[in-house]
Design an enzyme around this catalytic site. Structure first.
Site, PDB file in Angstrom:
ATOM      1  N   ALA A  62       0.813  -1.223   0.000  1.00  0.00           N
ATOM      2  CA  ALA A  62       0.000   0.000   0.000  1.00  0.00           C
ATOM      3  C   ALA A  62       0.842   1.268   0.000  1.00  0.00           C
ATOM      4  CB  ALA A  62      -0.948   0.005   1.198  1.00  0.00           C
ATOM      5  N   GLY A  63       2.150   1.112   0.029  1.00  0.00           N
ATOM      6  CA  GLY A  63       3.020   2.285   0.032  1.00  0.00           C
ATOM      7  C   GLY A  63       2.846   3.078  -1.265  1.00  0.00           C
ATOM      8  N   ARG A 117       9.114   7.498  -4.887  1.00  0.00           N
ATOM      9  CA  ARG A 117      10.478   7.649  -5.414  1.00  0.00           C
ATOM     10  C   ARG A 117      10.677   7.004  -6.780  1.00  0.00           C
ATOM     11  NH1 ARG A 117      14.307   5.553  -0.962  1.00  0.00           N
ATOM     12  NH2 ARG A 117      12.413   4.803   0.028  1.00  0.00           N
ATOM     13  N   GLY A 149       0.896   3.036   8.282  1.00  0.00           N
ATOM     14  CA  GLY A 149       1.998   2.231   8.796  1.00  0.00           C
ATOM     15  C   GLY A 149       1.800   0.743   8.544  1.00  0.00           C
ATOM     16  N   ALA A 199      17.413 -16.429 -49.217  1.00  0.00           N
ATOM     17  CA  ALA A 199      17.667 -15.090 -48.677  1.00  0.00           C
ATOM     18  C   ALA A 199      16.641 -14.095 -49.203  1.00  0.00           C
ATOM     19  CB  ALA A 199      19.064 -14.640 -49.062  1.00  0.00           C
TER      20      ALA A 199
HETATM   21  C1  UD1 Z   1      10.199  -1.293   7.214  1.00  0.00           C
HETATM   22  C2  UD1 Z   1      10.388  -1.759   8.639  1.00  0.00           C
HETATM   23  C3  UD1 Z   1      11.885  -1.738   8.968  1.00  0.00           C
HETATM   24  C4  UD1 Z   1      12.639  -2.599   7.987  1.00  0.00           C
HETATM   25  C5  UD1 Z   1      12.353  -2.168   6.544  1.00  0.00           C
HETATM   26  C6  UD1 Z   1      12.939  -3.169   5.593  1.00  0.00           C
HETATM   27  C7  UD1 Z   1       8.404  -1.001   9.823  1.00  0.00           C
HETATM   28  C8  UD1 Z   1       7.836  -0.013  10.765  1.00  0.00           C
HETATM   29  N1  UD1 Z   1       9.681  -0.880   9.526  1.00  0.00           N
HETATM   30  O1  UD1 Z   1      10.615   0.066   7.146  1.00  0.00           O
HETATM   31  O2  UD1 Z   1      12.096  -2.225  10.298  1.00  0.00           O
HETATM   32  O3  UD1 Z   1      14.036  -2.510   8.261  1.00  0.00           O
HETATM   33  O4  UD1 Z   1      10.937  -2.120   6.304  1.00  0.00           O
HETATM   34  O5  UD1 Z   1      12.802  -2.719   4.270  1.00  0.00           O
HETATM   35  O6  UD1 Z   1       7.688  -1.884   9.375  1.00  0.00           O
HETATM   36  N2  UD1 Z   1       3.230  -0.350   3.568  1.00  0.00           N
HETATM   37  C9  UD1 Z   1       1.860  -0.455   3.549  1.00  0.00           C
HETATM   38  N3  UD1 Z   1       1.109   0.418   4.277  1.00  0.00           N
HETATM   39  C10 UD1 Z   1       1.676   1.392   5.033  1.00  0.00           C
HETATM   40  C11 UD1 Z   1       3.076   1.502   5.040  1.00  0.00           C
HETATM   41  C12 UD1 Z   1       3.827   0.609   4.313  1.00  0.00           C
HETATM   42  O7  UD1 Z   1       1.313  -1.342   2.892  1.00  0.00           O
HETATM   43  O8  UD1 Z   1       0.920   2.141   5.657  1.00  0.00           O
HETATM   44  C13 UD1 Z   1       4.038  -1.312   2.799  1.00  0.00           C
HETATM   45  C14 UD1 Z   1       4.910  -0.657   1.747  1.00  0.00           C
HETATM   46  O9  UD1 Z   1       4.246  -0.623   0.488  1.00  0.00           O
HETATM   47  C15 UD1 Z   1       6.111  -1.584   1.716  1.00  0.00           C
HETATM   48  C16 UD1 Z   1       6.176  -2.143   3.119  1.00  0.00           C
HETATM   49  O10 UD1 Z   1       4.911  -1.959   3.681  1.00  0.00           O
HETATM   50  O11 UD1 Z   1       5.912  -2.673   0.812  1.00  0.00           O
HETATM   51  C17 UD1 Z   1       7.251  -1.468   3.965  1.00  0.00           C
HETATM   52  O12 UD1 Z   1       6.932  -0.118   4.136  1.00  0.00           O
HETATM   53  P1  UD1 Z   1       8.030   1.028   4.176  1.00  0.00           P
HETATM   54  O13 UD1 Z   1       7.348   2.310   4.451  1.00  0.00           O
HETATM   55  O14 UD1 Z   1       8.905   0.933   3.005  1.00  0.00           O
HETATM   56  O15 UD1 Z   1       8.821   0.600   5.502  1.00  0.00           O
HETATM   57  P2  UD1 Z   1      10.264   1.085   5.936  1.00  0.00           P
HETATM   58  O16 UD1 Z   1      10.169   2.425   6.533  1.00  0.00           O
HETATM   59  O17 UD1 Z   1      11.213   0.873   4.828  1.00  0.00           O
END
Ligand code: UD1
Ligand code: CA
Length: 465
Positions: free
Chosen positions: A17-18, A22, A87, A370
């Site tokens: 869901a991120g 970037r 999150g 050819a």
């Molecule tokens: C997360 C971990 C971190 C780890 C890292 C590894 C947490 C709080 N932290 O950090 O410990 O070292 O991954 O890459 O989990 N996503 C959602 N919904 C949200 C937020 C994120 O579905 O509300 C998904 C994103 O699309 C992604 C994954 O969860 O696939 C990780 O999210 P991201 O925000 O990249 O976490 P990091 O801050 O990198």
């Protein structure tokens, strides 16, 4: 799906869901591809390989393309929406309704980490204490941005601290959270409901379940993985890194399976490329999706393949292009600057140079000269060309489809074949040649004299000398 008797049932939650800002892309991040397969599909395939009977992708709201792709990969019951994204713990919570009633183990996978091996995740299931949690750790060269694993004296994970919330001391820890995690479903959702958002980011962190679990009596064990395996894709540069890691893996696998790659670094595979032993691949070859190459074939340099099957002991290229639907039986030869599309070559057929063969059926041992072109498209419809066994297509033949050249038939070089040529017949369709004795000698003498006398050209005054 592998059958695992006497084992807990498995489900997977794929976090996707991120926003993926970037990537600077109109395409949702997890729909970008590595090895020709979308990141989301990698995660879905990994979940299947683990035997997860339920698979749910958590996606954001307002991403219709992502929703469509997720439904295609996992079915309509395999999609949960997180709105707004607050999150990773909140993301897992969003999948709870879809997994209601599920009893067993849940694997949390990240939608943007395509290269985690099922074997590695299998170790997570094995390492997990009953009702407890296990997670994947790694020691990145540069740990910036990752959650740090704070270990207890017994070697289990006491808690995870996210980098922005960590003390200087905690930041020095090299062992980081890779993301993937396995937990008993009931334990997981119970702990998730306890997660708060009092942290620097104001988000609900999935990583908080480790500390909460410990307080509730559930230990977390860690399995360490290689950095290249857990690499997450957040930018185009990381997408390229993941692609490179995939290619390295695919090249090694091909060579281990008995394929010779003369210069491995210049051969590109897709996730589903299938190459049998004793195939030799020369430098600079690209295998797109859906390609099979059978035993003993030789692929000369600079060839490109898509949705194609190359038979045993075929000889291909250099500089040959295969588009979808090309299917070659044994010992076929397709040489330089030949394009083949949606065409079947029977055993021993040859098109050695400079041809376009589209929508054609080529009989056994037929020889295509050819410059042969199948004229398969009239701007509205595509039509087939059928070439019989042992037929001989003269150089520079245009075969205007639909058309059939019979078995053992010939076409004369330079012919435009618009009508069927019966078995054993010759099709010839070109102007008859005339020979005028002495013409060239007389012409040269006259022109040379004109040039010497500086007489203006009378036959084409406009042309400059
Ligand atoms: C997360 C971990 C971190 C780890 C890292 C590894 C947490 C709080 N932290 O950090 O410990 O070292 O991954 O890459 O989990 N996503 C959602 N919904 C949200 C937020 C994120 O579905 O509300 C998904 C994103 O699309 C992604 C994954 O969860 O696939 C990780 O999210 P991201 O925000 O990249 O976490 P990091 O801050 O990198
Ligand atoms: Ca991340």
């Amino acid at each position: 799906m592998p059958i695992r008797p006497n084992m807990a049932r498995r489900a997977a939650i794929i976090l996707a869901a991120g926003a993926g800002t970037r990537m600077k892309s109109d395409l949702p991040k997890v729909l970008h591809a590595v090895g020709g397969r979308a990141l989301l599909d990698w995660a879905a395939a990994t979940a299947s390989a683990l035997g997860c009977e339920r698979r749910v992708a958590v996606i954001g709201a307002g991403a219709p393309a992502l929703r469509e792709a997720a439904e295609k990969a996992l079915g309509p019951e395999g999609v949960a929406v997180q709105d707004p994204p607050r999150g990773t713990a909140d993301a897992v919570k969003s999948a709870a309704a879809v997994l209601a009633g599920f009893e067993g183990d849940v694997a949390i996978l990240y939608g943007d980490a395509p290269l985690v091996r099922p074997e590695t995740l299998e170790a997570l299931f094995a390492r997990r204490a009953p009702k407890g949690i296990s997670l994947l750790g790694f020691r990145p060269k540069n740990p910036a941005g990752y959650g740090r694993l704070i270990l207890a004296d017994d070697g289990s994970v006491a808690r995870i601290v996210e980098e922005r919330d960590a003390t200087d001391q905690e930041r020095k820890v090299g062992l980081c959270n890779a993301g993937p995690l396995v937990a008993d479903a009931k334990t997981l959702f119970q702990l998730i409901s306890m997660v708060g958002n009092t942290n620097k980011k104001g988000e609900f962190y999935l990583t908080d379940v480790i500390g909460l679990g410990r307080s509730a009596g559930f230990l977390t064990h860690v399995v360490e993985a290689d950095e290249t395996e857990v690499l997450g894709v957040n930018s185009r540069a990381e997408l390229a890194e993941a692609e490179a890691a995939f290619q390295t893996r695919a090249r090694q696998a091909a060579m281990e399976a008995g394929v010779t790659l003369i210069d491995p670094a210049t051969v590109y595979f897709s996730h589903d490329t299938l190459i049998e032993p004793d195939v030799i691949v020369e430098p600079n070859v690209f295998f797109g999706l859906g390609v099979t190459v059978r035993r003993g074939a030789r692929i000369h340099a600079f060839c490109h393949f898509e949705r194609t099957e190359i038979g045993e002991r075929c000889e291909i290229g250099p500089f040959a292009r295969f588009r979808p639907g090309a299917k070659l039986a044994k010992k076929v030869k397709v040489g330089n600057f030949v394009e083949v599309k949606n065409s079947v070559f029977a055993e021993g057929a040859k098109a050695s140079h400079l041809s376009y063969i589209g929508d054609a059926d080529v009989g056994a041992r037929a020889n295509i000269g050819a410059g042969t072109i199948t004229c398969n498209y009239d701007g509205f419809f595509k039509d087939r060309t059928v070439i019989g066994e042992d037929a001989f297509i003269g150089s520079d033949t245009a075969l205007v489809a639909p058309v059939k050249v019979g078995a053992r038939a010939n076409t004369a070089a330079g012919s435009v074949i618009v009508e069927d040529v019966p078995d054993g017949a010759l099709g010839i369709a070109r102007g008859r040649q005339a020979v005028i004795d002495g013409w060239a000698d007389r012409y040269r003498a006259r022109r040379a004299a004109e040039k010497a006398a500086k007489v203006p050209r009378k036959d084409n005054a406009k042309e400059s000398e």
